[in-house]
Design a protein around this motif. Structure first.
Motif, mmCIF file in Angstrom:
data_model
loop_
_atom_site.group_PDB
_atom_site.id
_atom_site.type_symbol
_atom_site.label_atom_id
_atom_site.label_comp_id
_atom_site.label_asym_id
_atom_site.label_seq_id
_atom_site.Cartn_x
_atom_site.Cartn_y
_atom_site.Cartn_z
ATOM 1 N N LEU A 204 0.917 -1.361 -0.027
ATOM 2 C CA LEU A 204 0.053 -0.081 0.091
ATOM 3 C C LEU A 204 0.922 1.314 0.008
ATOM 4 C CD1 LEU A 204 -2.857 -1.186 2.538
ATOM 5 C CD2 LEU A 204 -3.034 -0.858 -0.002
ATOM 6 N N GLY A 205 2.021 1.113 0.914
ATOM 7 C CA GLY A 205 2.853 2.180 0.835
ATOM 8 C C GLY A 205 3.522 2.690 -0.674
ATOM 9 N N ALA A 206 3.723 1.681 -1.459
ATOM 10 C CA ALA A 206 4.259 1.840 -2.954
ATOM 11 C C ALA A 206 3.167 2.288 -3.660
ATOM 12 C CB ALA A 206 4.902 0.409 -3.145
ATOM 13 N N ASP B 187 -6.577 2.821 4.575
ATOM 14 C CA ASP B 187 -6.205 1.653 4.804
ATOM 15 C C ASP B 187 -4.798 1.762 5.588
ATOM 16 O OD1 ASP B 187 -8.227 0.361 3.791
ATOM 17 O OD2 ASP B 187 -7.222 -0.210 2.021
ATOM 18 N N LEU B 188 -3.796 2.608 5.380
ATOM 19 C CA LEU B 188 -2.668 2.864 5.814
ATOM 20 C C LEU B 188 -2.728 3.085 7.328
ATOM 21 C CD1 LEU B 188 -0.548 4.134 2.855
ATOM 22 C CD2 LEU B 188 0.061 2.125 4.240
ATOM 23 N N HIS B 189 -3.881 4.179 7.431
ATOM 24 C CA HIS B 189 -3.902 4.641 8.935
ATOM 25 C C HIS B 189 -4.365 3.301 9.714
ATOM 26 C CE1 HIS B 189 -3.123 8.712 8.949
ATOM 27 N NE2 HIS B 189 -3.892 8.896 7.844
ATOM 28 N N GLY C 127 -1.737 1.003 11.220
ATOM 29 C CA GLY C 127 -0.989 1.834 12.010
ATOM 30 C C GLY C 127 0.058 2.908 11.430
ATOM 31 N N GLU C 128 -0.262 3.148 10.318
ATOM 32 C CA GLU C 128 0.647 3.998 9.843
ATOM 33 C C GLU C 128 -0.084 5.499 9.889
ATOM 34 O OE1 GLU C 128 3.512 3.959 8.013
ATOM 35 O OE2 GLU C 128 3.645 1.930 8.215
ATOM 36 N N ASN C 129 0.262 6.157 11.349
ATOM 37 C CA ASN C 129 -0.301 7.324 11.640
ATOM 38 C C ASN C 129 0.517 8.536 11.132
ATOM 39 O OD1 ASN C 129 -2.284 6.072 12.942
ATOM 40 N ND2 ASN C 129 -0.950 5.621 14.534
ATOM 41 N N ARG C 130 1.704 8.450 10.687
ATOM 42 C CA ARG C 130 2.460 9.628 10.309
ATOM 43 C C ARG C 130 2.923 9.183 8.812
ATOM 44 N NH1 ARG C 130 6.998 11.354 14.412
ATOM 45 N NH2 ARG C 130 5.913 13.154 14.490
ATOM 46 N N ILE C 131 1.964 9.431 7.926
ATOM 47 C CA ILE C 131 2.181 9.127 6.622
ATOM 48 C C ILE C 131 2.858 10.386 5.829
ATOM 49 C CG2 ILE C 131 1.158 8.693 4.460
ATOM 50 C CD1 ILE C 131 -1.259 7.086 5.808
ATOM 51 N N ALA C 132 3.753 10.210 5.269
ATOM 52 C CA ALA C 132 4.606 11.338 4.672
ATOM 53 C C ALA C 132 4.071 11.356 3.189
ATOM 54 C CB ALA C 132 6.116 11.184 4.623
ATOM 55 N N LEU C 133 3.036 12.378 2.844
ATOM 56 C CA LEU C 133 2.608 12.427 1.459
ATOM 57 C C LEU C 133 3.911 12.570 0.395
ATOM 58 C CD1 LEU C 133 -0.378 14.406 1.976
ATOM 59 C CD2 LEU C 133 -0.168 12.073 1.607
ATOM 60 N N PRO C 134 3.695 12.075 -0.658
ATOM 61 C CA PRO C 134 4.710 11.930 -1.592
ATOM 62 C C PRO C 134 4.818 13.503 -2.640
ATOM 63 C CG PRO C 134 3.312 10.091 -2.448
ATOM 64 C CD PRO C 134 2.556 10.923 -1.246
ATOM 65 N N LEU D 109 -9.240 -3.122 3.456
ATOM 66 C CA LEU D 109 -9.483 -3.273 1.936
ATOM 67 C C LEU D 109 -10.015 -2.260 1.199
ATOM 68 C CD1 LEU D 109 -10.391 -7.367 2.044
ATOM 69 C CD2 LEU D 109 -8.099 -6.201 1.536
ATOM 70 N N ASN D 110 -10.318 -0.858 1.686
ATOM 71 C CA ASN D 110 -10.570 -0.069 1.118
ATOM 72 C C ASN D 110 -10.207 0.491 -0.188
ATOM 73 O OD1 ASN D 110 -12.625 0.958 3.410
ATOM 74 N ND2 ASN D 110 -10.585 1.363 4.465
ATOM 75 N N TYR D 111 -8.929 0.426 -0.242
ATOM 76 C CA TYR D 111 -8.177 0.640 -1.480
ATOM 77 C C TYR D 111 -8.370 -0.634 -2.720
ATOM 78 C CZ TYR D 111 -4.592 1.252 -4.836
ATOM 79 O OH TYR D 111 -3.655 1.486 -6.083
ATOM 80 N N LEU D 112 -8.310 -1.874 -2.206
ATOM 81 C CA LEU D 112 -8.122 -2.824 -3.051
ATOM 82 C C LEU D 112 -9.723 -3.238 -3.458
ATOM 83 C CD1 LEU D 112 -5.635 -5.541 -1.974
ATOM 84 C CD2 LEU D 112 -5.324 -3.806 -3.797
#
Length: 181
Positions: free
Chosen positions: A40-42, A78-80, A83-90, A132-135
């Motif tokens: 998902l991060g990719a 999905d990332l949140h 447990g990904e609470n600090r997502i750095a936006l690309p 699975l919100n994204y997929l």
């Protein structure tokens, strides 16, 4: 050139790139939460800046149900949840998209959702509580045939090289994102 032959021409012209994306993402272990999070991060590295660029360029004037098709918010949710609470936006894309480029890129983005249902089943079988919100976005949004109808109407008015550049650039972004994770 008929509408179907334009779509087939774009598919044929980018078949090698499509295969490279499939190979690059096949290395992610979707059965593990860690591997799924990396997958998902990719995807976030491509989907977020691409959707922002498409929207800034007016993709909703070319694909009228775009608001129902964009998936970056589902991906971030999905990332949140994982447990990904600090997502750095690309970083934003450095491209000045033409309408043809936008349609070519959108063709790849929409095509990427086709495999989402299969991948969602795979993830759910290994981790029933995985988000699975994204997929699974393909289950709640407009269909591939509906997209193709609008794509073909709009794409026939665009230069071939712009359509091809948008699709090629999008595939390249996915390959680079997979390699970076």
């Amino acid at each position: 050139m008929t509408h179907d032959s334009l779509r087939q021409r774009l598919k044929a012209a980018t078949a090698g790139q499509h295969e490279r994306v499939d190979v690059a993402f096949s290395s992610f272990d979707l059965e593990s939460i860690k591997g799924y999070r990396a997958f998902l991060g990719a995807h976030l590295q491509v989907v977020h800046p691409l959707e922002v660029a498409l929207e800034a360029a007016g993709i909703d004037r070319l694909i009228h149900d775009w608001a129902n098709r964009q998936r970056r918010h589902a991906l971030m949710a999905d990332l949140h949840e994982l447990g990904e609470n600090r997502i750095a936006l690309p970083a934003p894309l450095v491209v000045e998209p033409t309408p043809g480029w936008c349609l070519g890129a959108c063709y790849v983005l929409e095509g990427s959702r086709l495999g989402g249902r299969l991948l969602a089943r795979r993830v759910a079988a290994a981790n029933p509580a995985a988000p699975l919100n994204y997929l699974a976005h393909t289950d709640t949004s407009p269909s591939w045939p509906g997209f193709l109808e609008e794509f073909e109407q709009s794409a026939r008015l665009q230069p071939w090289q712009e359509l091809l550049a948008g699709a090629s650039d999008c595939f390249d972004l996915f390959v680079a994102a997979a390699a970076g994770h």
